[in-house]
Write a protein that holds these residues in place. Structure first.
Motif, PDB file in Angstrom:
ATOM      1  N   PRO B 148      35.773 -33.568 -37.478  1.00 37.29           N
ATOM      2  CA  PRO B 148      34.346 -33.302 -37.632  1.00 37.29           C
ATOM      3  C   PRO B 148      33.850 -32.160 -36.734  1.00 37.29           C
ATOM      4  O   PRO B 148      32.994 -31.382 -37.131  1.00 37.29           O
ATOM      5  CB  PRO B 148      33.694 -34.627 -37.214  1.00 37.29           C
ATOM      6  CG  PRO B 148      34.725 -35.658 -37.474  1.00 37.29           C
ATOM      7  CD  PRO B 148      36.039 -34.992 -37.226  1.00 37.29           C
ATOM      8  N   LEU B 149      34.431 -32.055 -35.520  1.00 35.60           N
ATOM      9  CA  LEU B 149      34.022 -30.968 -34.631  1.00 35.60           C
ATOM     10  C   LEU B 149      34.404 -29.613 -35.216  1.00 35.60           C
ATOM     11  O   LEU B 149      33.643 -28.652 -35.133  1.00 35.60           O
ATOM     12  CB  LEU B 149      34.667 -31.141 -33.251  1.00 35.60           C
ATOM     13  CG  LEU B 149      33.991 -32.126 -32.305  1.00 35.60           C
ATOM     14  CD1 LEU B 149      34.910 -32.472 -31.142  1.00 35.60           C
ATOM     15  CD2 LEU B 149      32.695 -31.538 -31.779  1.00 35.60           C
ATOM     16  N   GLN B 150      35.604 -29.561 -35.795  1.00 35.98           N
ATOM     17  CA  GLN B 150      36.042 -28.280 -36.375  1.00 35.98           C
ATOM     18  C   GLN B 150      35.180 -27.903 -37.572  1.00 35.98           C
ATOM     19  O   GLN B 150      34.977 -26.729 -37.855  1.00 35.98           O
ATOM     20  CB  GLN B 150      37.519 -28.343 -36.809  1.00 35.98           C
ATOM     21  CG  GLN B 150      38.500 -28.704 -35.722  1.00 35.98           C
ATOM     22  CD  GLN B 150      38.154 -28.071 -34.399  1.00 35.98           C
ATOM     23  OE1 GLN B 150      38.072 -26.858 -34.263  1.00 35.98           O
ATOM     24  NE2 GLN B 150      37.917 -28.903 -33.392  1.00 35.98           N
ATOM     25  N   LEU B 151      34.700 -28.930 -38.292  1.00 35.92           N
ATOM     26  CA  LEU B 151      33.836 -28.650 -39.439  1.00 35.92           C
ATOM     27  C   LEU B 151      32.372 -28.521 -39.015  1.00 35.92           C
ATOM     28  O   LEU B 151      31.484 -28.395 -39.835  1.00 35.92           O
ATOM     29  CB  LEU B 151      33.989 -29.752 -40.497  1.00 35.92           C
ATOM     30  CG  LEU B 151      35.411 -29.889 -41.081  1.00 35.92           C
ATOM     31  CD1 LEU B 151      35.431 -30.915 -42.187  1.00 35.92           C
ATOM     32  CD2 LEU B 151      35.936 -28.565 -41.597  1.00 35.92           C
ATOM     33  N   ARG B 152      32.159 -28.612 -37.710  1.00 38.77           N
ATOM     34  CA  ARG B 152      30.862 -28.341 -37.080  1.00 38.77           C
ATOM     35  C   ARG B 152      29.739 -29.246 -37.577  1.00 38.77           C
ATOM     36  O   ARG B 152      28.648 -28.784 -37.902  1.00 38.77           O
ATOM     37  CB  ARG B 152      30.493 -26.870 -37.231  1.00 38.77           C
ATOM     38  CG  ARG B 152      31.580 -26.006 -36.627  1.00 38.77           C
ATOM     39  CD  ARG B 152      31.267 -24.556 -36.682  1.00 38.77           C
ATOM     40  NE  ARG B 152      32.490 -23.782 -36.736  1.00 38.77           N
ATOM     41  CZ  ARG B 152      32.566 -22.514 -37.042  1.00 38.77           C
ATOM     42  NH1 ARG B 152      31.487 -21.842 -37.312  1.00 38.77           N
ATOM     43  NH2 ARG B 152      33.709 -21.891 -37.071  1.00 38.77           N
ATOM     44  N   TRP B 153      30.072 -30.520 -37.624  1.00 45.19           N
ATOM     45  CA  TRP B 153      29.028 -31.496 -37.930  1.00 45.19           C
ATOM     46  C   TRP B 153      28.103 -31.616 -36.716  1.00 45.19           C
ATOM     47  O   TRP B 153      28.528 -31.357 -35.575  1.00 45.19           O
ATOM     48  CB  TRP B 153      29.655 -32.867 -38.197  1.00 45.19           C
ATOM     49  CG  TRP B 153      30.385 -32.988 -39.484  1.00 45.19           C
ATOM     50  CD1 TRP B 153      30.659 -31.993 -40.386  1.00 45.19           C
ATOM     51  CD2 TRP B 153      30.965 -34.182 -40.025  1.00 45.19           C
ATOM     52  NE1 TRP B 153      31.375 -32.506 -41.438  1.00 45.19           N
ATOM     53  CE2 TRP B 153      31.571 -33.841 -41.244  1.00 45.19           C
ATOM     54  CE3 TRP B 153      31.018 -35.497 -39.588  1.00 45.19           C
ATOM     55  CZ2 TRP B 153      32.223 -34.770 -42.042  1.00 45.19           C
ATOM     56  CZ3 TRP B 153      31.673 -36.436 -40.376  1.00 45.19           C
ATOM     57  CH2 TRP B 153      32.267 -36.073 -41.598  1.00 45.19           C
ATOM     58  N   PRO B 154      26.869 -32.099 -36.915  1.00 48.97           N
ATOM     59  CA  PRO B 154      25.994 -32.326 -35.758  1.00 48.97           C
ATOM     60  C   PRO B 154      26.548 -33.438 -34.866  1.00 48.97           C
ATOM     61  O   PRO B 154      27.231 -34.347 -35.356  1.00 48.97           O
ATOM     62  CB  PRO B 154      24.665 -32.773 -36.380  1.00 48.97           C
ATOM     63  CG  PRO B 154      24.778 -32.505 -37.824  1.00 48.97           C
ATOM     64  CD  PRO B 154      26.214 -32.428 -38.179  1.00 48.97           C
ATOM     65  N   LYS B 155      26.227 -33.345 -33.578  1.00 45.37           N
ATOM     66  CA  LYS B 155      26.803 -34.260 -32.583  1.00 45.37           C
ATOM     67  C   LYS B 155      26.525 -35.728 -32.919  1.00 45.37           C
ATOM     68  O   LYS B 155      27.423 -36.576 -32.849  1.00 45.37           O
ATOM     69  CB  LYS B 155      26.216 -33.912 -31.211  1.00 45.37           C
ATOM     70  CG  LYS B 155      26.802 -34.719 -30.077  1.00 45.37           C
ATOM     71  CD  LYS B 155      26.203 -34.265 -28.763  1.00 45.37           C
ATOM     72  CE  LYS B 155      26.615 -35.183 -27.630  1.00 45.37           C
ATOM     73  NZ  LYS B 155      26.017 -34.788 -26.367  1.00 45.37           N
ATOM     74  N   GLU B 156      25.270 -36.035 -33.289  1.00 44.43           N
ATOM     75  CA  GLU B 156      24.920 -37.443 -33.571  1.00 44.43           C
ATOM     76  C   GLU B 156      25.744 -37.981 -34.738  1.00 44.43           C
ATOM     77  O   GLU B 156      26.192 -39.121 -34.724  1.00 44.43           O
ATOM     78  CB  GLU B 156      23.419 -37.583 -33.907  1.00 44.43           C
ATOM     79  CG  GLU B 156      22.491 -37.397 -32.722  1.00 44.43           C
ATOM     80  CD  GLU B 156      22.434 -35.955 -32.261  1.00 44.43           C
ATOM     81  OE1 GLU B 156      22.663 -35.045 -33.109  1.00 44.43           O
ATOM     82  OE2 GLU B 156      22.206 -35.719 -31.060  1.00 44.43           O
ATOM     83  N   ARG B 157      25.913 -37.142 -35.758  1.00 44.28           N
ATOM     84  CA  ARG B 157      26.673 -37.575 -36.937  1.00 44.28           C
ATOM     85  C   ARG B 157      28.132 -37.817 -36.559  1.00 44.28           C
ATOM     86  O   ARG B 157      28.761 -38.771 -37.021  1.00 44.28           O
ATOM     87  CB  ARG B 157      26.581 -36.502 -38.034  1.00 44.28           C
ATOM     88  CG  ARG B 157      27.172 -36.951 -39.349  1.00 44.28           C
ATOM     89  CD  ARG B 157      26.981 -35.889 -40.406  1.00 44.28           C
ATOM     90  NE  ARG B 157      27.785 -36.195 -41.580  1.00 44.28           N
ATOM     91  CZ  ARG B 157      28.213 -35.298 -42.434  1.00 44.28           C
ATOM     92  NH1 ARG B 157      27.917 -34.017 -42.260  1.00 44.28           N
ATOM     93  NH2 ARG B 157      28.926 -35.640 -43.485  1.00 44.28           N
ATOM     94  N   ILE B 158      28.660 -36.961 -35.697  1.00 42.03           N
ATOM     95  CA  ILE B 158      30.063 -37.129 -35.272  1.00 42.03           C
ATOM     96  C   ILE B 158      30.213 -38.449 -34.529  1.00 42.03           C
ATOM     97  O   ILE B 158      31.123 -39.246 -34.823  1.00 42.03           O
ATOM     98  CB  ILE B 158      30.508 -35.953 -34.365  1.00 42.03           C
ATOM     99  CG1 ILE B 158      30.545 -34.659 -35.167  1.00 42.03           C
ATOM    100  CG2 ILE B 158      31.883 -36.236 -33.761  1.00 42.03           C
ATOM    101  CD1 ILE B 158      30.835 -33.426 -34.333  1.00 42.03           C
ATOM    102  N   LEU B 159      29.311 -38.699 -33.576  1.00 38.96           N
ATOM    103  CA  LEU B 159      29.418 -39.931 -32.779  1.00 38.96           C
ATOM    104  C   LEU B 159      29.345 -41.159 -33.686  1.00 38.96           C
ATOM    105  O   LEU B 159      30.101 -42.121 -33.518  1.00 38.96           O
ATOM    106  CB  LEU B 159      28.313 -39.969 -31.716  1.00 38.96           C
ATOM    107  CG  LEU B 159      28.406 -38.891 -30.628  1.00 38.96           C
ATOM    108  CD1 LEU B 159      27.198 -38.938 -29.710  1.00 38.96           C
ATOM    109  CD2 LEU B 159      29.686 -39.055 -29.807  1.00 38.96           C
ATOM    110  N   GLN B 160      28.443 -41.107 -34.662  1.00 41.08           N
ATOM    111  CA  GLN B 160      28.272 -42.254 -35.562  1.00 41.08           C
ATOM    112  C   GLN B 160      29.508 -42.446 -36.444  1.00 41.08           C
ATOM    113  O   GLN B 160      30.038 -43.549 -36.568  1.00 41.08           O
ATOM    114  CB  GLN B 160      27.029 -42.026 -36.433  1.00 41.08           C
ATOM    115  CG  GLN B 160      26.687 -43.243 -37.295  1.00 41.08           C
ATOM    116  CD  GLN B 160      25.661 -42.914 -38.372  1.00 41.08           C
ATOM    117  OE1 GLN B 160      24.975 -41.897 -38.294  1.00 41.08           O
ATOM    118  NE2 GLN B 160      25.571 -43.764 -39.372  1.00 41.08           N
TER     119      GLN B 160
END
Lengths: 262, 306
Positions: B148-160
């Motif tokens: 998800p980080l490589q696809l540059r999702w927003p931080k909150e979405r990644i954590l969830q």
């Protein structure tokens, strides 16, 4: 073989200690990295022995407060530091001109007062820096340490290579250990030193080849999950009052000790 | 193993990269592509040839995989199953022939384009046979968050999403652990989580139950049986004929890089000659109480009460 297992064991102990719930383990990794760098800088700049002894005492107190075994510090840090740095500064004892403090029996070589002071200063500097660096590594999980380095803007290439090296070093150590065990299980005759060296070299070659194959596969696994030459991380750390106190107090104390006894 | 990518060492490749802290606001939206028709194959492989350092891995292979299919790639070791999965994931490219993904050619030029690459990596996930190559991050959390980080999702979405995925696979308690300290079964589940976190439409699995203990293998099979959702496509390389009927609805049999058979699991399992020819059938020898040694082929047919 024994040294391979020893390295793995050391990594396991470091992980266990860093997962503890004592003083240093509870601090924000960024606070620890910043304060450690400040102490190392202060120790390097110190021109007198007293501030270094004060800093070393601070390190010891921190280790005790953080349940870090002093025995491990003694055998893993102080002893090697004394041996290696001692070997480097040995000539300074005799070659630095000045008042003679002691003359070696039989050889008659003179140990000078300025030479002894220089040697003690260098050993104390290295001892202090190594102690604080080890305290940082033993009290911080490796992933938090790397993340803290990145957040503190340590160059990317350095952090990624450090991370990968540690990760795959352990995998390769396990592979090497299994290879040696497998070889030992099939040996029926006693090998000469030369034969052992030959086998060890061959093993190193095979390990190198395996590591190249693995590096290609790891790169493919990274590409498969969207890696396009840039890697990102999430900053989850939160600085609490105790972290700020540590970040500010330790460097101030370290530099004050050095400045007052300049 | 040869790589289709320019032959650089990992250190050099790392030196070309950067490791940046993701700003909370930075996201990359994948532009919605035109929705393909349900009849369009997910992958269409046409007359593909591939060699590793002179050794032929795939030779004139053609097949297509439909949307929502659960496909098993069967074959002995070295038959080309893993190579085919890597080709389908765009990690290497055929010397001859072509592969299309929803009708779009899958080649280095297309994958060099950010828009296509992000969309492709978002929709297709691969789980490697050796989880150690897939678990390169310092902690399980970082591992699952990597994609998800490589696809540059927003931080909150990644954590969830990371939290949900860890929960889904029952590995939340491993979140802070370094991957090298995990058991083989745990590593496999983390590797799977690192791919499922992106909720891919197509899942490629290389020997998902290899080197797992019976309980971990069974958990993996249970997960694959339950991971459906209609339009999900699964392509897995496997030797595991025991669970074939549960995890696949179509099979391709490979031998020496060629397609030598295809059909439903029932058809393939019923073709004893094909299984024997492709080294998928083995002979069991038993010692009976009478002292008689009895041997017969191990057949993989299961019968359930209606």
């Amino acid at each position: 073989m024994a040294s391979l297992l020893d390295t793995v064991e050391h990594a396991q102990v470091a992980e266990r200690v860093s997962a503890g719930r004592s003083w240093l383990q509870g601090l924000d990794p960024r606070a620890k990295v910043a304060s450690t760098l400040a102490v190392i800088l202060a120790a390097t700049l110190s021109r007198r022995l007293t501030p270094l002894v004060v800093l070393l005492a601070m390190g010891l107190a921190t280790a005790l407060a953080s349940s870090i075994p002093l025995r491990r510090l003694a055998f893993r840090v102080w002893l090697p530091t004394l041996l290696f740095t001692g070997a480097i500064v040995l000539p300074a004892l005799f070659l630095t001109p000045g008042e003679v403090a002691y003359r070696l029996p039989e050889l008659g070589w003179a140990v000078t007062v300025p030479g002894s002071r220089t040697a003690a200063l260098l050993v104390a500097r290295v001892l202090t820096a190594a102690t604080f660096a080890t305290l940082l590594l033993l009290s911080t999980p490796w992933n938090h340490f790397l993340k803290a380095l990145r957040i503190l803007r340590v160059p990317t290439v350095f952090v990624v290579i450090l991370s990968m090296t540690y990760r795959y070093l352990l995998v390769m150590l396990e592979t090497a250990s299994a290879m040696f065990e497998s070889r030992r299980s099939r040996l029926v005759a006693r090998l000469s030193g030369r034969e052992w060296r030959s086998l060890t070299t061959a093993t190193a070659g095979v390990l190198l080849e395996k590591s190249l194959v693995m590096s290609n596969e790891v790169h493919q696994a990274m590409l498969a999950r969207g890696f396009r030459g840039e890697a990102y991380t999430i900053d989850e750390f939160r600085m609490r009052p105790a972290d700020w106190v540590w970040t500010l107090a330790i460097p101030v104390l370290a530099f004050a000790a050095v400045w007052l006894r300049r | 193993m040869a790589s289709a990518f320019p032959c650089r060492s990992l250190g050099e490749r790392m030196a070309m990269s950067s490791f940046d802290v993701l700003p909370e606001s930075q996201t990359l939206s994948v532009p919605p592509g035109s929705e393909p028709s349900p009849q369009m194959p997910v992958f269409e492989v046409r007359d593909v040839f591939y060699r590793y350092e002179g050794v032929t891995a795939l030779e004139g292979l053609s097949l297509h995989i439909g949307r929502g299919q659960r496909v098993a790639l069967l074959g002995a070791n070295g038959s080309g199953k893993s190579t085919l999965l890597r080709l389908l994931d765009g990690l290497c490219f055929p010397e001859k022939g072509s592969i299309a993904f929803f009708g779009e050619p899958l080649n280095p030029n297309r994958l060099a384009q950010d828009e296509f690459s992000f969309a492709f990596r978002r929709r297709v996930g691969i789980v490697f046979q050796n989880p150690d190559v897939q678990l390169f991050n310092p902690s399980v959390f970082d591992e699952v968050a990597f994609g998800p980080l490589q696809l540059r999702w927003p931080k909150e979405r990644i954590l969830q999403r990371v939290s949900e995925t860890l929960e889904q696979l029952g590995i939340s308690h491993l979140k802070a652990r370094p991957p090298h300290r995990l058991s083989a079964g745990e590593k496999k589940r983390v590797a799977l989580a690192s791919v499922l976190v992106l909720d891919p439409e197509i899942l490629l699995l290389d020997e998902p139950t290899a080197s797992l203990d019976p309980q971990s293998a069974s958990q993996m099979i249970d997960f694959l049986v339950g991971w459906r959702g209609g339009s999900k496509t699964v392509v897995m390389a496997t030797h595991d004929l025991d669970s074939l009927e549960d995890i696949a609805d179509h099979c391709f049999v490979l031998a020496n890089g060629r397609l030598v058979g295809e059909g439903s699991p029932q058809q393939i399992l019923g073709d004893q000659a094909l299984l024997a020819r492709t080294h998928l059938l083995h002979v069991h020898r038993h010692l009976h109480d009478s002292g008689e040694i009895h041997s017969h082929p191990h057949r993989h047919r299961h019968c359930h009460e209606p």
